[in-house]
Design a protein around this motif. Structure first.
Motif, PDB file in Angstrom:
ATOM      1  N   VAL A 227     -11.762  79.302  53.838  1.00  7.86           N
ATOM      2  CA  VAL A 227     -12.155  79.402  52.191  1.00  7.86           C
ATOM      3  C   VAL A 227     -11.854  80.548  51.640  1.00  7.86           C
ATOM      4  CG1 VAL A 227     -14.352  79.484  50.958  1.00  7.86           C
ATOM      5  CG2 VAL A 227     -14.424  77.742  52.841  1.00  7.86           C
ATOM      6  N   GLN A 228     -11.715  81.559  52.361  1.00 12.40           N
ATOM      7  CA  GLN A 228     -11.593  82.729  51.550  1.00 12.40           C
ATOM      8  C   GLN A 228     -10.015  82.843  51.351  1.00 12.40           C
ATOM      9  OE1 GLN A 228     -12.662  85.347  54.775  1.00 12.40           O
ATOM     10  NE2 GLN A 228     -14.992  85.945  53.909  1.00 12.40           N
ATOM     11  N   GLY A 229      -9.060  82.270  52.207  1.00 12.24           N
ATOM     12  CA  GLY A 229      -7.626  81.948  51.899  1.00 12.24           C
ATOM     13  C   GLY A 229      -7.393  81.253  50.751  1.00 12.24           C
ATOM     14  N   GLY A 230      -8.293  79.896  50.729  1.00 13.59           N
ATOM     15  CA  GLY A 230      -8.112  79.132  49.602  1.00 13.59           C
ATOM     16  C   GLY A 230      -8.694  80.047  48.118  1.00 13.59           C
ATOM     17  N   VAL A 231      -9.529  80.740  48.371  1.00 21.05           N
ATOM     18  CA  VAL A 231     -10.029  81.447  47.037  1.00 21.05           C
ATOM     19  C   VAL A 231      -8.991  82.512  46.530  1.00 21.05           C
ATOM     20  CG1 VAL A 231     -11.840  83.212  46.283  1.00 21.05           C
ATOM     21  CG2 VAL A 231     -12.641  81.169  47.513  1.00 21.05           C
ATOM     22  N   VAL A 232      -8.388  83.070  47.505  1.00 21.87           N
ATOM     23  CA  VAL A 232      -7.179  84.145  47.120  1.00 21.87           C
ATOM     24  C   VAL A 232      -6.167  83.349  46.353  1.00 21.87           C
ATOM     25  CG1 VAL A 232      -5.306  85.604  47.929  1.00 21.87           C
ATOM     26  CG2 VAL A 232      -7.677  85.789  48.767  1.00 21.87           C
ATOM     27  N   GLN A 233      -5.819  81.856  46.955  1.00 28.62           N
ATOM     28  CA  GLN A 233      -4.785  81.117  46.318  1.00 28.62           C
ATOM     29  C   GLN A 233      -4.973  80.786  45.135  1.00 28.62           C
ATOM     30  OE1 GLN A 233      -3.579  77.811  49.095  1.00 28.62           O
ATOM     31  NE2 GLN A 233      -1.967  77.027  47.414  1.00 28.62           N
ATOM     32  N   GLY A 234      -6.309  80.246  44.957  1.00 27.39           N
ATOM     33  CA  GLY A 234      -6.862  80.026  43.680  1.00 27.39           C
ATOM     34  C   GLY A 234      -6.771  81.070  42.610  1.00 27.39           C
ATOM     35  N   ILE A 235      -7.191  82.332  42.842  1.00 25.58           N
ATOM     36  CA  ILE A 235      -6.915  83.389  42.073  1.00 25.58           C
ATOM     37  C   ILE A 235      -5.516  83.507  41.699  1.00 25.58           C
ATOM     38  CG2 ILE A 235      -7.146  86.144  41.977  1.00 25.58           C
ATOM     39  CD1 ILE A 235      -9.746  85.749  43.619  1.00 25.58           C
ATOM     40  N   GLY A 236      -4.603  83.451  42.751  1.00 30.96           N
ATOM     41  CA  GLY A 236      -3.242  83.480  42.134  1.00 30.96           C
ATOM     42  C   GLY A 236      -2.655  82.761  41.347  1.00 30.96           C
ATOM     43  N   GLN A 237      -3.301  81.446  41.291  1.00 31.66           N
ATOM     44  CA  GLN A 237      -3.004  80.364  40.586  1.00 31.66           C
ATOM     45  C   GLN A 237      -3.737  80.683  39.004  1.00 31.66           C
ATOM     46  OE1 GLN A 237      -3.966  76.543  41.443  1.00 31.66           O
ATOM     47  NE2 GLN A 237      -3.997  75.583  39.155  1.00 31.66           N
ATOM     48  N   ALA A 238      -4.959  81.247  39.041  1.00 24.86           N
ATOM     49  CA  ALA A 238      -5.407  81.699  37.900  1.00 24.86           C
ATOM     50  C   ALA A 238      -4.958  82.702  36.985  1.00 24.86           C
ATOM     51  CB  ALA A 238      -7.043  81.807  38.023  1.00 24.86           C
ATOM     52  N   LEU A 239      -4.734  83.779  37.737  1.00 25.64           N
ATOM     53  CA  LEU A 239      -4.331  84.930  37.153  1.00 25.64           C
ATOM     54  C   LEU A 239      -2.810  85.317  37.115  1.00 25.64           C
ATOM     55  CD1 LEU A 239      -7.164  87.299  38.418  1.00 25.64           C
ATOM     56  CD2 LEU A 239      -6.764  86.015  36.063  1.00 25.64           C
ATOM     57  N   LEU A 240      -2.028  84.962  38.238  1.00 22.77           N
ATOM     58  CA  LEU A 240      -0.715  85.353  38.502  1.00 22.77           C
ATOM     59  C   LEU A 240       0.470  84.652  38.314  1.00 22.77           C
ATOM     60  CD1 LEU A 240      -2.094  87.896  41.105  1.00 22.77           C
ATOM     61  CD2 LEU A 240      -1.388  88.587  39.006  1.00 22.77           C
ATOM     62  N   GLU A 241       0.236  83.613  39.401  1.00 17.74           N
ATOM     63  CA  GLU A 241       1.497  82.649  39.681  1.00 17.74           C
ATOM     64  C   GLU A 241       2.016  81.863  38.694  1.00 17.74           C
ATOM     65  OE1 GLU A 241       1.106  80.839  43.796  1.00 17.74           O
ATOM     66  OE2 GLU A 241      -0.623  82.210  44.086  1.00 17.74           O
ATOM     67  N   ASN A 242       3.338  81.816  38.288  1.00 16.89           N
ATOM     68  CA  ASN A 242       4.006  81.148  37.204  1.00 16.89           C
ATOM     69  C   ASN A 242       5.558  80.950  37.468  1.00 16.89           C
ATOM     70  OD1 ASN A 242       3.936  79.682  34.794  1.00 16.89           O
ATOM     71  ND2 ASN A 242       3.986  81.547  33.362  1.00 16.89           N
ATOM     72  N   GLY A 243       5.991  79.772  37.431  1.00 14.25           N
ATOM     73  CA  GLY A 243       7.451  79.247  37.331  1.00 14.25           C
ATOM     74  C   GLY A 243       7.964  79.060  35.831  1.00 14.25           C
ATOM     75  N   ILE A 244       8.541  79.843  35.490  1.00 16.98           N
ATOM     76  CA  ILE A 244       9.193  79.931  34.162  1.00 16.98           C
ATOM     77  C   ILE A 244      10.837  79.597  34.071  1.00 16.98           C
ATOM     78  CG2 ILE A 244       9.521  81.354  32.378  1.00 16.98           C
ATOM     79  CD1 ILE A 244       7.227  83.285  33.098  1.00 16.98           C
ATOM     80  N   TYR A 245      10.944  78.550  33.428  1.00 19.77           N
ATOM     81  CA  TYR A 245      12.226  78.073  33.058  1.00 19.77           C
ATOM     82  C   TYR A 245      12.865  78.318  31.772  1.00 19.77           C
ATOM     83  CZ  TYR A 245      11.305  75.219  37.415  1.00 19.77           C
ATOM     84  OH  TYR A 245      11.142  75.028  38.649  1.00 19.77           O
ATOM     85  N   ASP A 246      14.135  78.590  31.716  1.00 16.55           N
ATOM     86  CA  ASP A 246      14.682  78.920  30.388  1.00 16.55           C
ATOM     87  C   ASP A 246      14.741  77.639  29.557  1.00 16.55           C
ATOM     88  OD1 ASP A 246      17.696  78.801  28.760  1.00 16.55           O
ATOM     89  OD2 ASP A 246      16.847  80.781  28.756  1.00 16.55           O
ATOM     90  N   PRO A 247      14.208  77.596  28.322  1.00 11.96           N
ATOM     91  CA  PRO A 247      14.051  76.449  27.743  1.00 11.96           C
ATOM     92  C   PRO A 247      15.464  75.871  27.298  1.00 11.96           C
ATOM     93  CG  PRO A 247      13.495  78.084  26.124  1.00 11.96           C
ATOM     94  CD  PRO A 247      13.508  78.645  27.621  1.00 11.96           C
ATOM     95  N   TYR A 257       9.821  85.834  44.543  1.00 10.20           N
ATOM     96  CA  TYR A 257       8.391  85.906  44.630  1.00 10.20           C
ATOM     97  C   TYR A 257       7.812  87.054  43.891  1.00 10.20           C
ATOM     98  CZ  TYR A 257       7.684  82.336  48.318  1.00 10.20           C
ATOM     99  OH  TYR A 257       7.797  81.062  48.826  1.00 10.20           O
ATOM    100  N   MET A 258       8.602  88.169  43.670  1.00  8.73           N
ATOM    101  CA  MET A 258       8.394  89.417  42.802  1.00  8.73           C
ATOM    102  C   MET A 258       8.128  88.985  41.585  1.00  8.73           C
ATOM    103  SD  MET A 258       7.467  92.649  43.007  1.00  8.73           S
ATOM    104  CE  MET A 258       8.293  93.692  44.365  1.00  8.73           C
ATOM    105  N   ASP A 259       8.792  88.087  40.886  1.00 14.16           N
ATOM    106  CA  ASP A 259       8.774  87.676  39.475  1.00 14.16           C
ATOM    107  C   ASP A 259       7.540  86.644  39.531  1.00 14.16           C
ATOM    108  OD1 ASP A 259      11.161  88.942  38.794  1.00 14.16           O
ATOM    109  OD2 ASP A 259      12.356  87.347  39.560  1.00 14.16           O
ATOM    110  N   TYR A 260       7.626  85.787  40.558  1.00 12.36           N
ATOM    111  CA  TYR A 260       6.494  84.663  40.497  1.00 12.36           C
ATOM    112  C   TYR A 260       5.293  85.275  40.407  1.00 12.36           C
ATOM    113  CZ  TYR A 260       4.293  80.435  42.099  1.00 12.36           C
ATOM    114  OH  TYR A 260       3.301  79.443  42.471  1.00 12.36           O
ATOM    115  N   THR A 261       4.941  86.362  41.305  1.00 14.97           N
ATOM    116  CA  THR A 261       3.786  87.104  41.459  1.00 14.97           C
ATOM    117  C   THR A 261       2.865  86.325  42.284  1.00 14.97           C
ATOM    118  OG1 THR A 261       4.351  87.704  39.132  1.00 14.97           O
ATOM    119  CG2 THR A 261       2.476  88.508  40.024  1.00 14.97           C
ATOM    120  N   MET A 262       2.895  86.414  43.376  1.00 18.53           N
ATOM    121  CA  MET A 262       1.953  86.070  44.434  1.00 18.53           C
ATOM    122  C   MET A 262       0.725  86.971  44.497  1.00 18.53           C
ATOM    123  SD  MET A 262       4.196  84.208  47.376  1.00 18.53           S
ATOM    124  CE  MET A 262       2.874  83.684  48.203  1.00 18.53           C
ATOM    125  N   PRO A 263      -0.514  86.688  44.624  1.00 18.25           N
ATOM    126  CA  PRO A 263      -1.563  87.838  44.969  1.00 18.25           C
ATOM    127  C   PRO A 263      -1.434  88.501  46.044  1.00 18.25           C
ATOM    128  CG  PRO A 263      -2.264  85.654  45.618  1.00 18.25           C
ATOM    129  CD  PRO A 263      -1.083  85.438  44.883  1.00 18.25           C
TER     130      PRO A 263
END
Length: 338
Positions: A227-247, A257-263
């Protein structure tokens, strides 16, 4: 949150177009010294199967926990199985182990009845011992296993149909498949407290609480850890993790992963986790899945907390991830529109 886990009844899988049955399998093999090897069609990638599955076998068969070996993922040794997904490992794979254990006990009763010179119907099994009802006569499962593999005193086949009604093959090795009657449905409540700096848009999580009902609990430490590991993963999704593509080119810009920003550890607080217990009626262990609960409950809890903190500015919506830039921009846009 509420989730459907324990995938899945094979009949439903077929209706949805799956070209496989979603049962799970297990084989339990005693050796002559009473040690046990469990072959599971499931597969672990960090959930603690070697601990939980061994606990199930130790509890059902009364053998010492340290005498149980779990084998998974070796296609040269393991029977057909469906593997790990959909929070199904314990509710489906563990239930197959229970079914195989029951077969071991049934054969063990017949061997014990022969050794104790009693009727099979008079044999009880508890805590690793086969005993004659109402007496102090008993034999341990380790001795039964030894007898099965060194069958000097054993109900052998003789060729006489009447005499062979109680005859047995040597060995103590049973296999079982479990196809669940239904999914199981864990549920819970997630609470998050945040502080947002309106000048920078930086969000800090002050407190995170998770209350889950995953049915009967075999190993509380593993459940809380998942549960705690899942919460951390969810926090990463909510606040940090993002895959960005050049339009223009479609090139992935977040190339590491430094750019993607894992928690990281300093991105999350200590997580309070607690449990309520409502046994599941669809499997013999009464368990429900727990591996994905944290990832489902924590992202909306975090985002809702941020929006609540910013409601005074007129902010009503934020897309994930709520990065400092997005939060700061949302505050400025809300102020400009006011």
């Amino acid at each position: 949150p509420i989730e459907a886990t324990g995938a899945a009844p094979s009949a439903i899988a077929g209706q949805l177009g799956a070209r496989a049955g979603l049962y799970e399998s297990a084989e339990i093999r005693f050796n002559a010294t009473g040690n046990v090897t469990v072959f599971s069609g499931s597969h672990s990638h960090g959930q603690g199967h070697a601990t939980s599955f061994a606990q199930v076998v130790s509890d059902k068969l009364g053998v010492p926990y340290e005498n149980v070996e779990i084998v998974e993922g070796d296609t040269g040794r393991v029977q057909m199985g469906m593997g790990t997904f959909g929070s199904r490992s314990l509710s489906v794979g563990g239930s197959a182990i229970v079914k195989a254990s029951e077969k071991i006990i049934e054969k063990g009763k017949k061997i014990a009845a022969h050794l104790l010179e009693a009727s099979v119907d008079d044999i009880e099994f508890s805590g690793g011992n086969f005993a004659v009802k109402g007496t102090d006569k008993s034999v341990n499962i380790a001795e039964v296993a030894f007898t099965a593999y060194v069958p000097h005193n054993y109900p052998h086949f003789t060729g006489d149909p009447e005499a062979d009604k109680n005859a047995l093959e040597p060995g103590l090795d049973e296999q079982a498949f479990f196809d669940p009657l239904n999914f199981n449905f864990p549920y819970g409540a997630y609470i998050c407290e945040v502080e947002v700096d309106p000048d920078t848009g930086v969000t800090e999580i002050q407190r995170s609480t998770a209350i889950d009902d995953v049915g009967n609990v075999i190993n509380p430490m593993i459940v809380h850890g998942q549960v705690q590991g899942g919460v951390v993963q969810g926090i990463g999704q909510a606040l940090l993790e993002n895959g960005i593509y050049d339009p223009e080119s479609g090139q992935l810009v977040t190339g590491s992963y430094m750019d993607y920003t894992m928690p990281r550890a300093d991105d999350v607080p200590n997580i309070d986790s607690d449990l309520t217990i409502t046994p599941c009626p669809f499997n013999p262990l009464g368990v429900k899945g727990c591996g994905e609960m944290g990832t489902i409950g924590s992202p909306p809890a975090v985002i809702n907390a941020i929006i609540d903190a910013l409601s005074g500015y007129g902010v009503r919506h934020l897309d994930m991830p709520a990065t400092p830039q997005r939060v700061w921009s949302a505050i400025r846009e809300a102020r400009a529109a006011a």
